[in-house]
Motif scaffolding. Structure first.
Motif, mmCIF file in Angstrom:
data_model
loop_
_atom_site.group_PDB
_atom_site.id
_atom_site.type_symbol
_atom_site.label_atom_id
_atom_site.label_comp_id
_atom_site.label_asym_id
_atom_site.label_seq_id
_atom_site.Cartn_x
_atom_site.Cartn_y
_atom_site.Cartn_z
ATOM 1 N N HIS A 113 25.162 8.280 -3.072
ATOM 2 C CA HIS A 113 24.014 7.352 -2.229
ATOM 3 C C HIS A 113 23.394 8.388 -1.503
ATOM 4 O O HIS A 113 22.528 7.944 -0.921
ATOM 5 C CB HIS A 113 24.645 6.906 -0.742
ATOM 6 C CG HIS A 113 25.676 7.560 -0.061
ATOM 7 N ND1 HIS A 113 26.901 8.826 -0.673
ATOM 8 C CD2 HIS A 113 24.940 8.050 0.871
ATOM 9 C CE1 HIS A 113 26.641 9.556 0.513
ATOM 10 N NE2 HIS A 113 25.893 9.318 1.468
ATOM 11 N N ALA A 114 23.361 9.532 -2.574
ATOM 12 C CA ALA A 114 22.800 10.669 -1.644
ATOM 13 C C ALA A 114 23.590 11.648 -2.050
ATOM 14 O O ALA A 114 24.361 11.942 -3.170
ATOM 15 C CB ALA A 114 22.003 10.718 -0.361
ATOM 16 N N LYS A 133 21.027 5.029 -4.172
ATOM 17 C CA LYS A 133 20.039 5.582 -3.600
ATOM 18 C C LYS A 133 19.233 4.757 -2.539
ATOM 19 O O LYS A 133 18.490 5.587 -1.732
ATOM 20 C CB LYS A 133 19.973 7.071 -4.283
ATOM 21 C CG LYS A 133 20.291 8.478 -4.759
ATOM 22 C CD LYS A 133 20.106 9.121 -5.459
ATOM 23 C CE LYS A 133 21.035 10.588 -5.529
ATOM 24 N NZ LYS A 133 21.693 10.311 -6.698
ATOM 25 N N ALA A 134 18.426 3.859 -3.285
ATOM 26 C CA ALA A 134 17.669 3.312 -2.592
ATOM 27 C C ALA A 134 17.948 3.324 -1.292
ATOM 28 O O ALA A 134 16.835 2.850 -0.174
ATOM 29 C CB ALA A 134 16.825 1.763 -3.874
ATOM 30 N N GLY A 135 18.678 2.098 -1.602
ATOM 31 C CA GLY A 135 19.786 1.845 0.003
ATOM 32 C C GLY A 135 20.556 3.420 0.938
ATOM 33 O O GLY A 135 21.156 2.520 1.695
ATOM 34 N N PRO A 154 34.728 7.235 2.239
ATOM 35 C CA PRO A 154 33.788 6.785 1.929
ATOM 36 C C PRO A 154 32.872 6.873 2.944
ATOM 37 O O PRO A 154 32.746 7.237 4.226
ATOM 38 C CB PRO A 154 34.985 5.164 1.449
ATOM 39 C CG PRO A 154 36.149 5.850 1.566
ATOM 40 C CD PRO A 154 36.161 6.730 2.571
ATOM 41 N N HIS A 155 31.271 6.610 1.443
ATOM 42 C CA HIS A 155 30.024 6.498 2.729
ATOM 43 C C HIS A 155 29.456 5.044 3.083
ATOM 44 O O HIS A 155 30.213 3.934 2.524
ATOM 45 C CB HIS A 155 29.002 6.730 2.268
ATOM 46 C CG HIS A 155 27.722 6.985 2.584
ATOM 47 N ND1 HIS A 155 27.351 7.415 3.706
ATOM 48 C CD2 HIS A 155 27.089 5.794 1.712
ATOM 49 C CE1 HIS A 155 26.157 6.908 3.817
ATOM 50 N NE2 HIS A 155 25.671 6.166 3.063
ATOM 51 N N GLY A 156 28.898 4.611 3.725
ATOM 52 C CA GLY A 156 28.460 3.736 5.078
ATOM 53 C C GLY A 156 28.754 2.817 4.586
ATOM 54 O O GLY A 156 30.308 2.158 4.716
#
Length: 250
Positions: free
Chosen positions: A36-37, A66-68, A108-110
């Motif tokens: 994600h980053a 990565k875009a979101g 976990p992320h997001g």
């Protein structure tokens, strides 16, 4: 009480948050693993700084988005998600070991974090990845989530997490970022909420009711404006209330 923050969420020449300053305040670092980053050089830098400061390193695994920024749900096959989580774990652990430590937990992320709170197939995929990689790794999540329940059933250590700067629903879930007031910005209010959560006192939910949040770790988002000052104020308030601030991993 543990204080954790998301870190390493830049990419190449793009940066987000002040990782070095946050590492002076928090006790656990959720390090982005490149999906994600983050990128390899950022992962290496953040893990090295975390080890220097005695901060526990956590794998902040997410969707390949990565875009979101990993905040969009991805309808992914469970087997593919399992392997992508394994890939991220292994990558971050390599840098952590070079720095002289290892990955100590998984968060976990997001959108992945939110999805596996209720999506059993994806939650099972993430649990399987962690169990296959290292069944001694604790996992962070919201109390009552499918992710933590399945983790417990698989023999993993589940750690309840609270959020310093996010509004809660009466059910104890996070208010969607799409809604007004979902993210808190007043440092005094945030510090008072964290002290209440750490000492077993109720906080106010988004509808004005009371809610008791039981947690072993509190997250201060590194991308929130003024994150470093907020984190410092939260830590000061906790210690002022007699709460020992240290990693939940020991």
């Amino acid at each position: 009480m543990d204080l954790n923050a998301d870190m390493g969420e830049g990419f190449g020449s793009w940066s987000m948050g002040d990782d070095s300053a946050l590492l002076e305040v928090v006790t656990s670092a959720n390090v982005a693993c490149g999906f994600h980053a983050g990128d390899p050089s950022i992962m290496r830098r953040v893990t090295a700084e975390a080890v220097e400061r005695g901060v526990a390193i956590g794998a902040h695994v997410g969707y390949a988005d990565k875009a979101g920024f990993g905040r969009r749900h991805v309808d992914i096959e469970p087997a593919t998600l399992r392997d992508e989580v394994l890939y991220q774990l292994g990558a971050l652990d390599a840098f952590a070991r070079i720095a002289g430590d290892r990955v100590r937990y998984v968060k976990p992320h997001g959108a992945l974090y939110n999805t596996i709170g209720h999506h059993v197939d994806q939650a099972t995929a993430v649990v399987t990845a962690v169990a296959e990689y290292d069944s001694t790794l604790p996992v962070l999540g919201l109390p009552g989530s499918a992710w933590l329940q399945l983790a417990i059933e698989a023999g993993l250590t589940a750690v309840h997490e609270a959020f310093a700067d996010r509004a809660y629903t009466p059910a104890g879930t996070l208010v969607s970022r799409r809604e007004t007031g979902s993210v808190l910005h007043d440092a005094d209010e945030i510090a008072a909420r964290c002290t209440a959560m750490a000492t077993g006192q109720p906080i106010q939910d988004v509808w004005g009711g009371t809610l008791v949040v039981e947690a072993a770790s509190i997250c201060v988002h590194g991308d929130t404006p003024g994150a470093v000052d907020i984190a410092r104020q939260v830590r000061g308030a906790l210690e002022g209330a007699g709460v020992t601030v240290r990693p939940f991993t020991g």
